[in-house]
Design an enzyme around this catalytic site. Structure first.
Site, PDB file in Angstrom:
ATOM      1  N   SER A 224       0.843  -1.194   0.000  1.00  0.00           N
ATOM      2  CA  SER A 224       0.000   0.000   0.000  1.00  0.00           C
ATOM      3  C   SER A 224       0.883   1.252   0.000  1.00  0.00           C
ATOM      4  O   SER A 224       1.739   1.394  -0.871  1.00  0.00           O
ATOM      5  CB  SER A 224      -0.950  -0.059   1.207  1.00  0.00           C
ATOM      6  N   ASP A 462      -8.165  -5.369  -5.551  1.00  0.00           N
ATOM      7  CA  ASP A 462      -7.809  -4.203  -4.743  1.00  0.00           C
ATOM      8  C   ASP A 462      -8.710  -3.060  -5.169  1.00  0.00           C
ATOM      9  O   ASP A 462      -8.732  -2.681  -6.341  1.00  0.00           O
ATOM     10  CB  ASP A 462      -6.328  -3.860  -4.994  1.00  0.00           C
ATOM     11  N   HIS A 499      -7.077  -5.562  -0.971  1.00  0.00           N
ATOM     12  CA  HIS A 499      -5.940  -4.666  -0.778  1.00  0.00           C
ATOM     13  C   HIS A 499      -4.930  -5.281   0.184  1.00  0.00           C
ATOM     14  O   HIS A 499      -5.192  -5.355   1.377  1.00  0.00           O
ATOM     15  CB  HIS A 499      -6.423  -3.318  -0.267  1.00  0.00           C
TER      16      HIS A 499
END
Ligand SMILES: [Ca+2]
Length: 581
Positions: A224, A462, A499
């Site tokens: 991320s 995601d 994610h």
């Protein structure tokens, strides 16, 4: 050997100007154009680095506080032993190590008068593998996450367990996920990249003093925002890092945050409860769409197993408007209204400005939209996080956090939001598109020329950072490097994964070992075996796995553009029955 007196790494990225940057850096089409303009890295294979050699720390961890005294701009606040087994990993004891805490560049904010510092911890194994791992953390940083260097869901290994000296930091702010630090110009830059530039030579010096030599090999990894940090390091600090491990990297973070806000605006138009955007596209409706995707796409990889490995073929095979029933009466979870289809299709396409310029990437259809994490990013975090991250960190001047109205800010028109990405003032002279993003990410000639490697993985479902940005980056990188991209950079999409972890997916994997083998032995990763986390998983069970999957199902993750394809006759639960092709 580098020393602390060495210059702060080159400031090239920070000198970029605002004009035209916001959109230009994003669009994949423009990325491709930029790739052609960036020049050839020159012929020849990427060089091969040698392996790290281990060393031991034979002293007393507490003595490190004195040993490490006097490192410039650094205060070591504690040093102590973490006994073997005090940290557990999937039921295994992590070996004994020293834990050093400290702060770098302590100062008082010139705008807000608050105390700032780059707080960090280093975990230094007694039996060290000779390698440094700089762990990039997620979100808005602001807290020192334990320095374990672990990836995916329910990790079964991590960098510390493998003997790396691991560094973790707050990247220069102490807001613990809040965004007040956006008022401080230096804290913005530290969050963007400068904390890494300050921390790296310090960590190398800590390692040198601890083990009697600096790291033989250095790695940077995170997911991320941590994946963003990794790619930023690959472009700004390539001389310091040999291996880059980028999970779900936040390419063009300002614009993806803006796309989140725009998505919330779109969902609001079909939400039955305006205080709960999830009513725009309910769990039952998302599962129904997931089944429609499976109906069209599951078998394209050779086996109807509840997983869509051939994401590209699926985009051609699946049509939301055609393949999902249109409601003729009330919404009941078996259909979508025309208005819902418009909203969902537009969000998968990504926002477009009135003049036709794309703001952010498209997203691929994949059955992982049933995941809770998908809904979190679509419905909750736009207002709960993206609003203040755009208002405080992207926008110049920042909003006043006191009294900041997240809901109202979320409704800011798209054109205005996009303007914020390149906004500057005399006090905030560097636009977010410059300080947050990798510098010309398709030009990794410096990293390549010294033998560096990039391993990137990205969940296909995601919902915040599209896997298409990672694929688009690789295609442009490959073009910029004369078709040799796969010699030093590979992208591993993870079908069904949300994610960084979660979703109906094989989200448990070791991505560190393949990268080290690639960097230090020249063995490029052709496939990475990943597993699901079914009942009985030693690390953590994934409650989102469909019934009927074996609890230990495995699949190969394949480097784009290859896809895991089933070989008829094999055991459908076993990665050995699949080839990357
Ligand atoms: Ca399948």
């Amino acid at each position: 050997m580098r020393h602390l007196t060495e210059r702060q790494p080159r400031p090239s990225g920070s000198a970029r100007t605002a004009s035209g940057l916001a959109i230009a850096t994003l669009s994949l089409a423009v990325l491709s154009l930029a790739a052609h303009a960036s020049g050839s890295p020159g012929p020849g294979a990427a060089p091969q680095l040698g392996p790290a050699t281990p060393a031991s720390f034979t002293g007393d961890c507490a003595s490190l506080q004195a040993t490490l005294a006097g490192i410039p701009n650094t205060t070591i606040t504690s040093a102590g032993t973490v006994a073997a087994g005090a940290v557990m990993l999937g039921g295994q004891p992590v070996a004994a190590h020293c834990r050093v805490l400290g702060t770098l560049n302590e100062r008082t904010g010139t705008v807000d008068g608050r105390a700032y510092g780059i707080d960090f911890e280093m975990r230094l194994p007694l039996q060290w593998n000779g390698r440094f791992f700089h762990q990039g953390n997620g979100g808005l940083d602001g807290v020192v996450v334990p320095a374990f260097a672990q990836f995916g869901g329910g990790p079964v290994t991590n960098g510390l367990h493998q003997g790396f000296a691991v560094l973790s930091s707050n990247a220069g702010n102490r807001d613990r996920g809040d965004a007040n630090f956006g008022a401080d110009p230096q804290a913005r830059l530290d969050y963007g990249y400068q904390a890494v530039g300050s921390l790296t030579p310090m960590a190398r010096e800590i390692i040198r003093r601890t083990y009697g030599k600096g790291p033989d090999r250095s790695y940077f990894g995170g997911c991320s925002n941590g994946g963003r940090h990794a790619l930023v390091a690959a472009t700004r600090y390539a001389e310091w890092y040999d291996g880059i491990l980028a999970g779900a990297p936040a390419f063009t973070l300002p614009l993806s945050s803006i796309a989140q806000l725009w998505g919330a605006q779109r969902y609001l138009t079909v939400a039955t409860d305006p205080r709960n955007l999830g009513t725009a596209f309910t769990p039952a409706e998302r599962q129904m769409v997931g089944r429609a995707i499976l109906n069209r796409c599951d078998a394209l990889d050779g086996v109807a197993d509840g997983m869509v490995q051939d994401t590209a073929a699926c985009q051609a095979a699946f049509d939301l408007r055609r393949d999902v029933p249109t409601c003729t009466g009330a919404r009941d979870g078996t259909c979508l209204t025309e208005a819902q289809k418009d909203v969902v299709a537009s969000i998968y396409d990504g926002p477009v400005l009135r003049d036709g310029r794309r703001v952010y990437s498209s997203f691929p259809f994949d059955p992982g939209l049933s995941a809770e994490n998908w809904a979190l990013w679509e419905f909750t975090l736009p207002e709960a996080r993206s609003s203040f991250s755009v208002g405080m960190i992207v926008k110049a001047p920042p909003e006043n956090m006191a009294g900041f109205d997240r809901r109202a800010f979320t409704m800011t028109p798209l054109e205005t939001l996009v303007g914020y990405a390149s906004s500057t003032t005399p006090l905030y002279p560097v636009p977010a598109m410059s300080f947050m993003n990798p510098v010309n990410p398709t030009d990794m000639a410096q990293l390549r020329s010294r033998g560096g490697r990039v391993l990137l993985y990205h969940g296909v479902s995601d919902a915040v950072f599209s896997v298409n940005t990672s694929i688009g980056w690789f295609r442009a990188l490959d073009a910029a490097h004369g078709g040799t991209g796969a010699e030093f950079a590979r992208v591993f999409p993870v079908p069904g994964m949300a994610h960084c972890a979660g979703g109906p997916a094989t989200d448990q994997f070791d991505v560190i070992t393949p990268l080290v083998r690639w960097v230090e032995q020249g063995i490029a990763p052709d496939r990475i075996v990943a597993g699901v986390r079914g009942p009985g998983n030693a690390a953590a069970v994934n409650a989102e796995l469909p019934a009927g999957w074996a609890p230990n199902r495995t699949r190969p993750l394949c480097p784009y553009p290859q896809v895991a394809r089933f070989v008829p006759g094999g055991n459908v639960e076993d990665a050995a029955s699949f080839v990357c092709r």
